[in-house]
Write a protein that holds these residues in place. Structure first.
Motif, PDB file in Angstrom:
ATOM      1  N   HIS A 151       0.863  -1.174   0.000  1.00  7.13           N
ATOM      2  CA  HIS A 151       0.000   0.000   0.000  1.00  7.13           C
ATOM      3  C   HIS A 151       0.901   1.226   0.000  1.00  7.13           C
ATOM      4  O   HIS A 151       1.873   1.300   0.736  1.00  7.13           O
ATOM      5  CB  HIS A 151      -0.913   0.000   1.225  1.00  7.13           C
ATOM      6  CG  HIS A 151      -1.820  -1.197   1.247  1.00  7.13           C
ATOM      7  ND1 HIS A 151      -2.947  -1.293   0.467  1.00  7.13           N
ATOM      8  CD2 HIS A 151      -1.731  -2.359   1.925  1.00  7.13           C
ATOM      9  CE1 HIS A 151      -3.537  -2.453   0.667  1.00  7.13           C
ATOM     10  NE2 HIS A 151      -2.803  -3.123   1.552  1.00  7.13           N
ATOM     11  N   GLY A 152       0.589   2.184  -0.841  1.00 14.05           N
ATOM     12  CA  GLY A 152       1.403   3.391  -0.919  1.00 14.05           C
ATOM     13  C   GLY A 152       2.339   3.362  -2.113  1.00 14.05           C
ATOM     14  O   GLY A 152       2.195   2.560  -3.033  1.00 14.05           O
ATOM     15  N   THR A 153       3.323   4.226  -2.069  1.00 14.75           N
ATOM     16  CA  THR A 153       4.239   4.439  -3.183  1.00 14.75           C
ATOM     17  C   THR A 153       5.331   3.367  -3.230  1.00 14.75           C
ATOM     18  O   THR A 153       6.017   3.155  -2.231  1.00 14.75           O
ATOM     19  CB  THR A 153       4.903   5.829  -3.048  1.00 14.75           C
ATOM     20  OG1 THR A 153       3.869   6.808  -2.984  1.00 14.75           O
ATOM     21  CG2 THR A 153       5.818   6.125  -4.211  1.00 14.75           C
ATOM     22  N   PRO A 154       5.503   2.703  -4.374  1.00 12.35           N
ATOM     23  CA  PRO A 154       6.626   1.768  -4.493  1.00 12.35           C
ATOM     24  C   PRO A 154       7.956   2.519  -4.420  1.00 12.35           C
ATOM     25  O   PRO A 154       8.047   3.677  -4.830  1.00 12.35           O
ATOM     26  CB  PRO A 154       6.441   1.150  -5.883  1.00 12.35           C
ATOM     27  CG  PRO A 154       5.037   1.448  -6.265  1.00 12.35           C
ATOM     28  CD  PRO A 154       4.676   2.721  -5.571  1.00 12.35           C
ATOM     29  N   GLN A 155       8.966   1.856  -3.891  1.00 11.03           N
ATOM     30  CA  GLN A 155      10.280   2.493  -3.780  1.00 11.03           C
ATOM     31  C   GLN A 155      10.847   2.767  -5.170  1.00 11.03           C
ATOM     32  O   GLN A 155      10.429   2.171  -6.163  1.00 11.03           O
ATOM     33  CB  GLN A 155      11.216   1.609  -2.956  1.00 11.03           C
ATOM     34  CG  GLN A 155      11.476   0.256  -3.568  1.00 11.03           C
ATOM     35  CD  GLN A 155      12.062  -0.733  -2.571  1.00 11.03           C
ATOM     36  OE1 GLN A 155      11.609  -0.825  -1.444  1.00 11.03           O
ATOM     37  NE2 GLN A 155      13.068  -1.465  -3.014  1.00 11.03           N
ATOM     38  N   ALA A 156      11.825   3.680  -5.226  1.00 11.02           N
ATOM     39  CA  ALA A 156      12.404   4.102  -6.503  1.00 11.02           C
ATOM     40  C   ALA A 156      13.119   2.948  -7.208  1.00 11.02           C
ATOM     41  O   ALA A 156      12.986   2.774  -8.418  1.00 11.02           O
ATOM     42  CB  ALA A 156      13.361   5.265  -6.286  1.00 11.02           C
ATOM     43  N   MET A 157      13.880   2.181  -6.472  1.00 10.87           N
ATOM     44  CA  MET A 157      14.592   1.031  -7.039  1.00 10.87           C
ATOM     45  C   MET A 157      13.899  -0.226  -6.528  1.00 10.87           C
ATOM     46  O   MET A 157      14.112  -0.625  -5.384  1.00 10.87           O
ATOM     47  CB  MET A 157      16.065   1.041  -6.620  1.00 10.87           C
ATOM     48  CG  MET A 157      16.852   2.198  -7.186  1.00 10.87           C
ATOM     49  SD  MET A 157      17.041   2.102  -8.979  1.00 10.87           S
ATOM     50  CE  MET A 157      18.114   0.704  -9.124  1.00 10.87           C
ATOM     51  N   LEU A 158      13.078  -0.813  -7.372  1.00 11.04           N
ATOM     52  CA  LEU A 158      12.331  -1.988  -6.953  1.00 11.04           C
ATOM     53  C   LEU A 158      13.257  -3.166  -6.701  1.00 11.04           C
ATOM     54  O   LEU A 158      14.294  -3.309  -7.355  1.00 11.04           O
ATOM     55  CB  LEU A 158      11.310  -2.367  -8.025  1.00 11.04           C
ATOM     56  CG  LEU A 158      10.192  -1.367  -8.270  1.00 11.04           C
ATOM     57  CD1 LEU A 158       9.392  -1.753  -9.506  1.00 11.04           C
ATOM     58  CD2 LEU A 158       9.292  -1.274  -7.051  1.00 11.04           C
ATOM     59  N   ARG A 159      12.866  -4.012  -5.767  1.00 12.23           N
ATOM     60  CA  ARG A 159      13.611  -5.248  -5.507  1.00 12.23           C
ATOM     61  C   ARG A 159      13.542  -6.152  -6.723  1.00 12.23           C
ATOM     62  O   ARG A 159      14.531  -6.764  -7.136  1.00 12.23           O
ATOM     63  CB  ARG A 159      13.000  -5.953  -4.296  1.00 12.23           C
ATOM     64  CG  ARG A 159      13.414  -7.400  -4.139  1.00 12.23           C
ATOM     65  CD  ARG A 159      12.688  -8.045  -2.990  1.00 12.23           C
ATOM     66  NE  ARG A 159      12.715  -9.486  -3.084  1.00 12.23           N
ATOM     67  CZ  ARG A 159      12.175 -10.280  -2.188  1.00 12.23           C
ATOM     68  NH1 ARG A 159      11.574  -9.788  -1.122  1.00 12.23           N
ATOM     69  NH2 ARG A 159      12.230 -11.576  -2.342  1.00 12.23           N
ATOM     70  N   SER A 160      12.342  -6.252  -7.307  1.00 11.39           N
ATOM     71  CA  SER A 160      12.158  -7.172  -8.411  1.00 11.39           C
ATOM     72  C   SER A 160      10.908  -6.815  -9.192  1.00 11.39           C
ATOM     73  O   SER A 160       9.956  -6.276  -8.642  1.00 11.39           O
ATOM     74  CB  SER A 160      12.030  -8.602  -7.874  1.00 11.39           C
ATOM     75  OG  SER A 160      11.940  -9.540  -8.917  1.00 11.39           O
ATOM     76  N   VAL A 161      10.932  -7.127 -10.459  1.00 14.23           N
ATOM     77  CA  VAL A 161       9.742  -7.106 -11.308  1.00 14.23           C
ATOM     78  C   VAL A 161       9.623  -8.513 -11.874  1.00 14.23           C
ATOM     79  O   VAL A 161      10.543  -9.016 -12.510  1.00 14.23           O
ATOM     80  CB  VAL A 161       9.849  -6.075 -12.448  1.00 14.23           C
ATOM     81  CG1 VAL A 161       8.641  -6.163 -13.380  1.00 14.23           C
ATOM     82  CG2 VAL A 161       9.999  -4.667 -11.889  1.00 14.23           C
ATOM     83  N   VAL A 162       8.488  -9.151 -11.601  1.00 10.85           N
ATOM     84  CA  VAL A 162       8.251 -10.507 -12.071  1.00 10.85           C
ATOM     85  C   VAL A 162       7.053 -10.464 -13.013  1.00 10.85           C
ATOM     86  O   VAL A 162       5.977 -10.006 -12.629  1.00 10.85           O
ATOM     87  CB  VAL A 162       7.966 -11.474 -10.896  1.00 10.85           C
ATOM     88  CG1 VAL A 162       7.637 -12.870 -11.401  1.00 10.85           C
ATOM     89  CG2 VAL A 162       9.145 -11.504  -9.936  1.00 10.85           C
TER      90      VAL A 162
END
Length: 152
Positions: free
Chosen positions: A59-70
């Protein structure tokens, strides 16, 4: 001069465009794929996934550098049953991959797709993107908020 042009052209190669990875439902020439219906169905599927995995949702804003995109590819039949699913693209984060696939399985059965979106086998192939923060929580691309602009 002509020989130079022919020699140059002979050294060039033409690469045909890649074949599509997923086929759209076969339609009669007089019919058109209802893209609005497809988008509405994709949103219904994403909503079901989020509803069935509330503790994993960011919930809320995703961080600037995502851990992962799947990116998960999956096939749904006319009853909303998941026929197949697999990781289509990932950065190799096996934990995030497991979470994404488990969230999809928990959402089954999915809403029934509109019959006009089904292919000749009675299936619909879809892709969905899971966007992971470092804490392992995700948003789906269908409903994702813009990412943060600064790295904390």
């Amino acid at each position: 001069m002509l020989a130079l042009l022919l020699g140059t052209a002979a050294g060039c190669t033409v690469t045909p465009p890649p074949k599509p990875l997923f086929s759209l439902p076969a339609t009669a020439p007089s019919q058109r794929l209802d893209t609005a219906a497809l988008e509405q169905y994709r949103q219904r599927v994403a909503q079901r996934i989020l509803e069935r995995s509330p503790s994993s949702v960011l919930h809320g804003t995703p961080q600037a550098m995502l851990r992962s995109v799947v990116v998960v590819a999956f096939t749904v039949d006319g009853n909303g049953q998941i026929v197949s699913s697999s990781v289509y693209r990932s950065n190799g984060d096996s934990g995030a991959e497991r979470i994404a696939l488990a969230a999809l399985r928990r959402a089954a059965p999915l809403p029934q797709p509109p019959p006009d979106l089904l292919d000749g086998r009675g299936h619909l192939e879809l892709l969905e993107d899971w966007l992971f923060n470092n804490n392992g929580k995700f948003q789906l691309r269908e409903f994702a908020l813009p990412q943060a602009t600064t790295i904390d």
